[in-house]
Design an enzyme around this catalytic site. Sequence first.
Site, PDB file in Angstrom:
ATOM      1  N   HIS A  52       0.839  -1.198   0.000  1.00 51.70           N
ATOM      2  CA  HIS A  52       0.000   0.000   0.000  1.00 51.70           C
ATOM      3  C   HIS A  52       0.871   1.244   0.000  1.00 51.70           C
ATOM      4  O   HIS A  52       2.096   1.165   0.192  1.00 51.70           O
ATOM      5  CB  HIS A  52      -0.951   0.000   1.199  1.00 51.70           C
ATOM      6  CG  HIS A  52      -0.271  -0.084   2.522  1.00 51.70           C
ATOM      7  ND1 HIS A  52       0.423   0.951   3.074  1.00 51.70           N
ATOM      8  CD2 HIS A  52      -0.164  -1.105   3.400  1.00 51.70           C
ATOM      9  CE1 HIS A  52       0.911   0.578   4.235  1.00 51.70           C
ATOM     10  NE2 HIS A  52       0.591  -0.669   4.455  1.00 51.70           N
TER      11      HIS A  52
HETATM   12  P1  TYD Z   1      -1.786  -2.637   7.413  1.00 50.65           P
HETATM   13  O1  TYD Z   1      -1.348  -1.209   7.516  1.00 50.65           O
HETATM   14  O2  TYD Z   1      -2.477  -3.050   6.131  1.00 50.65           O
HETATM   15  O3  TYD Z   1      -0.569  -3.604   7.695  1.00 50.65           O
HETATM   16  P2  TYD Z   1       0.802  -3.837   6.880  1.00 50.65           P
HETATM   17  O4  TYD Z   1       1.058  -2.634   6.070  1.00 50.65           O
HETATM   18  O5  TYD Z   1       1.805  -4.023   7.927  1.00 50.65           O
HETATM   19  O6  TYD Z   1       0.674  -5.064   6.065  1.00 50.65           O
HETATM   20  O7  TYD Z   1      -2.760  -2.947   8.650  1.00 50.65           O
HETATM   21  C1  TYD Z   1      -3.236  -4.241   8.899  1.00 50.65           C
HETATM   22  C2  TYD Z   1      -4.514  -4.128   9.721  1.00 50.65           C
HETATM   23  O8  TYD Z   1      -4.259  -3.525  10.986  1.00 50.65           O
HETATM   24  C3  TYD Z   1      -5.590  -3.292   9.049  1.00 50.65           C
HETATM   25  O9  TYD Z   1      -6.830  -3.963   9.224  1.00 50.65           O
HETATM   26  C4  TYD Z   1      -5.609  -2.013   9.823  1.00 50.65           C
HETATM   27  C5  TYD Z   1      -5.060  -2.386  11.182  1.00 50.65           C
HETATM   28  N1  TYD Z   1      -4.247  -1.303  11.780  1.00 50.65           N
HETATM   29  C6  TYD Z   1      -4.754  -0.568  12.824  1.00 50.65           C
HETATM   30  O10 TYD Z   1      -5.900  -0.768  13.283  1.00 50.65           O
HETATM   31  N2  TYD Z   1      -3.975   0.414  13.376  1.00 50.65           N
HETATM   32  C7  TYD Z   1      -2.724   0.673  12.916  1.00 50.65           C
HETATM   33  O11 TYD Z   1      -2.029   1.587  13.436  1.00 50.65           O
HETATM   34  C8  TYD Z   1      -2.218  -0.081  11.800  1.00 50.65           C
HETATM   35  C9  TYD Z   1      -0.855   0.173  11.237  1.00 50.65           C
HETATM   36  C10 TYD Z   1      -3.014  -1.068  11.276  1.00 50.65           C
END
Ligand code: TYD
Length: 136
Positions: A52
């Site tokens: 992302h």
């Molecule tokens: P995501 O940012 O997609 O993770 P990564 O980039 O590490 O693969 O987040 C994964 C899940 O966690 C998504 O459902 C949102 C949640 N999340 C939160 O609730 N708070 C946060 O601060 C972060 C970073 C993620």
Amino acid sequence: MSLQHCKIIDLPKIEDPRGNLTFIEGGQHVPFEIKRVYYLYDVPGGSHRGGHAHKDLHQLLIAMSGSFDITLDDGRTKFKYHLNRSYYGLYIPPMIWREIDNFSSGSVCMVLASERYSEDDYYRDYAQFNQAVSGK
Ligand code: TYD
């Protein structure tokens, strides 16, 4: 933002035979105000994270333990960083696509972020991100 705005930021390191110490002070070592800290851990081998970009978020990613690869993409160029030390971090400004993989066993990725969590701040679709950065 382009990949030129992404950079490794060296953090203070107090070397000591009893164990080294690194610290991060707000307004001093990170080029944004820290409003959130989160970390990835217990990552199974072969896992991919990221996939992302953020619209407004600034972040600093640090390998607190172990190692992993971060591939950055500004819509024109890609560059891969390998993080494996806890005394520096990778600064990622807004509008940079990132993929994180090749996690070593037991690795921990800590992220300092400039804003609280907001799903509205994400581009999770590469085509939409690419359209936004290429101004189409
Ligand atoms: P995501 O940012 O997609 O993770 P990564 O980039 O590490 O693969 O987040 C994964 C899940 O966690 C998504 O459902 C949102 C949640 N999340 C939160 O609730 N708070 C946060 O601060 C972060 C970073 C993620």
